[in-house]
Design an enzyme around this catalytic site. Sequence first.
Site, short mmCIF file in Angstrom:
data_model
loop_
_atom_site.label_atom_id
_atom_site.label_comp_id
_atom_site.label_asym_id
_atom_site.label_seq_id
_atom_site.Cartn_x
_atom_site.Cartn_y
_atom_site.Cartn_z
N GLU A 1 0.80 -1.24 0.00
CA GLU A 1 0.00 0.00 0.00
C GLU A 1 0.83 1.28 0.00
O GLU A 1 0.37 2.32 0.49
CB GLU A 1 -0.95 0.02 1.20
CG GLU A 1 -2.14 -0.91 1.02
CD GLU A 1 -3.18 -0.73 2.12
OE1 GLU A 1 -3.11 -1.50 3.10
OE2 GLU A 1 -4.03 0.15 2.01
N THR B 1 0.05 2.48 -8.24
CA THR B 1 -0.45 3.80 -8.62
C THR B 1 0.58 4.52 -9.50
O THR B 1 0.21 5.16 -10.49
CB THR B 1 -0.77 4.63 -7.35
OG1 THR B 1 -1.58 3.83 -6.49
CG2 THR B 1 -1.49 5.91 -7.68
N ARG C 1 -8.17 0.84 -5.26
CA ARG C 1 -7.16 0.00 -4.59
C ARG C 1 -7.39 -1.48 -4.88
O ARG C 1 -8.48 -2.02 -4.62
CB ARG C 1 -7.23 0.24 -3.08
CG ARG C 1 -6.63 -0.84 -2.21
CD ARG C 1 -5.12 -0.84 -2.25
NE ARG C 1 -4.55 -1.89 -1.41
CZ ARG C 1 -3.37 -2.47 -1.63
NH1 ARG C 1 -2.63 -2.11 -2.65
NH2 ARG C 1 -2.92 -3.40 -0.83
N ASP D 1 6.13 -4.27 -11.63
CA ASP D 1 5.37 -3.89 -10.42
C ASP D 1 5.16 -5.16 -9.59
O ASP D 1 4.65 -6.16 -10.10
CB ASP D 1 4.02 -3.28 -10.83
CG ASP D 1 3.15 -2.93 -9.63
OD1 ASP D 1 3.71 -2.62 -8.56
OD2 ASP D 1 1.91 -2.97 -9.76
N GLN E 1 3.12 -6.72 0.05
CA GLN E 1 2.82 -7.41 1.33
C GLN E 1 3.87 -8.49 1.56
O GLN E 1 4.43 -9.03 0.62
CB GLN E 1 1.43 -8.06 1.28
CG GLN E 1 0.31 -7.14 0.85
CD GLN E 1 -0.17 -6.19 1.94
OE1 GLN E 1 0.40 -6.17 3.02
NE2 GLN E 1 -1.16 -5.40 1.63
N1 LIG Z 1 -4.09 10.22 -1.32
C1 LIG Z 1 -3.17 9.46 -1.87
N2 LIG Z 1 -3.44 8.16 -2.11
C2 LIG Z 1 -2.47 7.42 -2.67
C3 LIG Z 1 -1.20 7.93 -3.03
N3 LIG Z 1 -0.46 6.92 -3.57
C4 LIG Z 1 -1.26 5.84 -3.57
N4 LIG Z 1 -2.46 6.13 -3.03
C5 LIG Z 1 -3.58 5.21 -2.79
O1 LIG Z 1 -3.13 4.21 -1.91
C6 LIG Z 1 -3.76 2.97 -2.20
C7 LIG Z 1 -2.70 1.88 -2.36
O2 LIG Z 1 -1.90 2.16 -3.49
P1 LIG Z 1 -1.31 0.97 -4.41
O3 LIG Z 1 -0.65 1.64 -5.58
O4 LIG Z 1 -2.33 -0.05 -4.66
O5 LIG Z 1 -0.18 0.39 -3.43
P2 LIG Z 1 0.86 -0.78 -3.74
O6 LIG Z 1 2.19 -0.32 -3.23
O7 LIG Z 1 0.81 -1.16 -5.17
O8 LIG Z 1 0.31 -1.95 -2.82
P3 LIG Z 1 0.58 -3.54 -2.97
O9 LIG Z 1 0.15 -3.93 -4.34
O10 LIG Z 1 -0.25 -4.18 -1.90
O11 LIG Z 1 2.03 -3.75 -2.73
C8 LIG Z 1 -4.59 3.22 -3.48
O12 LIG Z 1 -5.93 3.40 -3.10
C9 LIG Z 1 -4.03 4.50 -4.06
O13 LIG Z 1 -4.99 5.27 -4.75
C10 LIG Z 1 -0.94 9.32 -2.74
O14 LIG Z 1 0.15 9.85 -2.98
N5 LIG Z 1 -1.95 10.01 -2.16
MG LIG Z 2 0.27 -2.92 -6.11
#
Ligand SMILES: Nc1nc2c(ncn2[C@@H]2O[C@H](COP(=O)(O)OP(=O)(O)OP(=O)(O)O)[C@@H](O)[C@H]2O)c(=O)[nH]1
Ligand SMILES: [Mg+2]
Length: 418
Positions: A43, A48, A253, A275, A279
């Site tokens: 997360e 993103t 998400r 990517d 987790q």
């Molecule tokens: N407000 C805000 N939300 C963010 C930002 N970056 C990511 N998010 C939100 O955080 C959540 C998790 O982001 P992901 O890109 O899914 O995270 P990840 O690192 O890929 O997570 P995993 O796949 O579990 O490793 C999503 O709902 C995004 O929209 C940011 O800079 N600001």
């Molecule tokens: Mg991810």
Amino acid sequence: MGNCVSAEAAAAAAASKEIDKALKLELKATEQNIKLLLLGAGETGKSTVLKQIKLIHGTGYVDEDRIAYRVTILTNIITCAKTLLNAMEVLKIPFGFDPSTVDVAQLQVLDSMAGADDSRSETGSVGEGEAGEDEPKKDVVEGQLSKHDDPIARAAAQSYLDLLNTGETQVGPLWDAAAIIHASPMGFGIGEPIPKNVVDAIALIWRDSGVQYCYRRANEYQLIDCCAVFLNDLDRLCHPTFMPTDQDILNSRVMTTTISETKFKIEGIIFRVFDVGGQRSERKKWAPYFDDINAIIYLVAINSYDQICFEDNSTNRMVESLNLFASICNHPMFKKTAMIIFMNKIDLFRAKLETTLISDYFPTYEGPNDYDNGSEYFATRFLSLNKYEKKIYVHFTWATDTKQIKTVLAIVNQIILR
Ligand SMILES: Nc1nc2c(ncn2[C@@H]2O[C@H](COP(=O)(O)OP(=O)(O)OP(=O)(O)O)[C@@H](O)[C@H]2O)c(=O)[nH]1
Ligand SMILES: [Mg+2]
């Protein structure tokens, strides 16, 4: 014969020339192939950033993608509503609870009359112990909430228990709404809307002051970051004809569970972006992708200094990020790999600083609780883990903001191609 030899020599020379040419081409090809790995804990925003690269350097999203993301967004909305309701029970917050009506001074007088009492652990709040807010944080373990009492959390739990004792809970429109949400399925088919009665139920509970207070305590449980942005926009998102915009897609998400490779051509150079899932259970899949990596973007959620890991509900997320970075940054395979840290979610970090002290969780932090000092402190903590003393670049990012990321990515490209 003489002719034959020279023909052979000529053929050999030609062959050698061909090989040279092929080698040169191969070299050129590898030079023009940049392998970029997005790493970081769960997360933190890796997927993103990949979505942004797709929007900025790729072909963007077609209708088919948007239809699929619609399902994701509706599922995110239901997940948020159910999570909030569960947290209300765990934290013992009644519907209608309004923290602004709590007379903290009066509570403290009552406490002193009754003798020191810490009922936080019983009342569903995190932390335990008795130190007051003004006392030195001797016993603070990095990443854990310092042991201080929160009279508002205690008042919430007290009124929750009072209502339970009078049997007055579980009746009224809010409880009806909660029952509807609890009974709602988690998933939706393509094109299927959330039923109107469920949307109305979510809108009703989201407006409740107790639920809003519970939302403000989201660091004590696991709530996805898009909760407020989606629940504040229910009419549009739950409309039967809703098609997600790019911004909706960026806000949505989905936890990554398979490593994906996406190719982009930027100024004639092919970028292969990987990517991964962040987790803990996903990290064992990473190692096979570590070969020939030109650059790593390591994502940190800078707003996560008061949050606990999804995986064990106890480790502080920033501590987890620091430990993971220590192993990545000092990995022998990455000695010569360009390393860029994205201190991400700066928008949420700014908002959190308004209410949450960094020093409550990181006792070595002695600066003012503001953006400039706080962001510099966390960046320095990551940079100080670098044992090889190689150059590490840091950017402060807002991954859901395309304009900001476009600027950052342009700088990152320069770094990688240097
Ligand atoms: N407000 C805000 N939300 C963010 C930002 N970056 C990511 N998010 C939100 O955080 C959540 C998790 O982001 P992901 O890109 O899914 O995270 P990840 O690192 O890929 O997570 P995993 O796949 O579990 O490793 C999503 O709902 C995004 O929209 C940011 O800079 N600001
Ligand atoms: Mg991810």
